[in-house]
Design an enzyme around this catalytic site. Structure first.
Site, short mmCIF file in Angstrom:
data_model
loop_
_atom_site.label_atom_id
_atom_site.label_comp_id
_atom_site.label_asym_id
_atom_site.label_seq_id
_atom_site.Cartn_x
_atom_site.Cartn_y
_atom_site.Cartn_z
N CYS A 88 5.48 -2.25 -1.49
CA CYS A 88 4.74 -3.28 -2.23
C CYS A 88 5.32 -4.67 -1.99
CB CYS A 88 4.80 -2.98 -3.72
SG CYS A 88 3.71 -1.66 -4.25
N ASN A 99 2.98 -6.88 0.92
CA ASN A 99 3.00 -5.42 1.10
C ASN A 99 2.98 -5.09 2.59
OD1 ASN A 99 0.32 -6.46 0.94
ND2 ASN A 99 -0.53 -4.46 0.50
N CYS A 136 6.59 -1.22 -9.50
CA CYS A 136 7.02 -2.62 -9.36
C CYS A 136 7.37 -3.24 -10.71
CB CYS A 136 5.95 -3.44 -8.63
SG CYS A 136 5.94 -3.01 -6.89
N GLU A 171 2.33 -1.81 4.88
CA GLU A 171 1.91 -0.41 4.92
C GLU A 171 2.39 0.28 6.19
OE1 GLU A 171 -2.30 -0.55 4.04
OE2 GLU A 171 -1.88 -1.06 1.95
N CYS A 173 1.98 -2.73 -9.84
CA CYS A 173 1.92 -1.29 -10.08
C CYS A 173 3.10 -0.87 -10.97
CB CYS A 173 1.95 -0.52 -8.75
SG CYS A 173 3.59 -0.40 -8.00
N GLU A 188 6.03 -6.93 -4.23
CA GLU A 188 7.09 -7.23 -5.20
C GLU A 188 8.43 -6.74 -4.68
OE1 GLU A 188 4.19 -5.88 -5.77
OE2 GLU A 188 3.32 -6.53 -7.66
#
Ligand code: THU
Length: 163
Positions: A83, A72, A119, A74, A116, A85
């Site tokens: 993310c 991930n 994803c 940010e 999530c 994924e």
């Protein structure tokens, strides 16, 4: 012990060739799925998560045995974060590959980390329903499920056709 360690290093240099492609790594290897876990764990520490402090590492194996990793990433503008994924899927797509065979997701939490909602949809785009997804914790807990079980009744391009 020294002999077997040397042998392992020798084996690894033969079995695993890593290529740096753009910002992702592709691992082409002959061997078992244990590599997936090792790669997810090793990229996990490189996740850029200064805001949530929640690092996630992912490794995806495609049907030809290549492995792509992602973390991930940010951003100070919070919604711009991505993310792990998504990163692994992007690395996979950049090489022209489109079919996921196995997924491994790891984070430092009490229970194995579930992908999530967004994803799950992204994984479903490139996976048959029975593709295994292993969720894991840094401390070693694992839980394996499938893309189907993560996203039952999912939307897909099948719905684009009217008849
Ligand atoms: N995160 C992932 O990378 N993958 C998931 O499936 C769960 C959430 C990241 C996004 C964000 O950077 C951090 O975890 C906290 O939500």
């Amino acid at each position: 012990i020294f002999i077997s360690f040397g042998y392992l290093l020798f084996l690894q240099s033969f079995l695993v060739k890593s290529y740096k492609v753009d910002k992702g790594y592709i691992y082409r290897l002959i061997g078992g799925s244990f590599m997936l876990k090792d790669i997810a764990r090793s990229v996990w520490s490189n996740a850029y998560a200064p805001y949530s402090k929640f690092k996630v590492g992912v490794a995806i194996k495609t049907i030809d045995g290549s492995i792509f990793s992602g973390v991930n990433v940010e951003n100070a503008a919070y919604p711009e974060g991505t993310c792990a994924e998504a990163a692994a899927i992007a690395a996979m797509c950049a090489t022209g590959q489109r079919e996921i065979a196995e997924v491994y997701v790891i984070a430092d939490c009490k229970e194995p980390v579930p992908p999530c909602g967004g994803c799950r949809q992204k994984l479903a785009e490139f996976s048959k329903p029975d593709v295994p997804v292993t969720m894991a914790t840094i401390s070693g807990k694992e839980k394996t499920t499938s893309v189907r079980d993560l996203l039952p009744g999912s939307f897909s391009n099948d719905f684009f056709t009217k008849i």
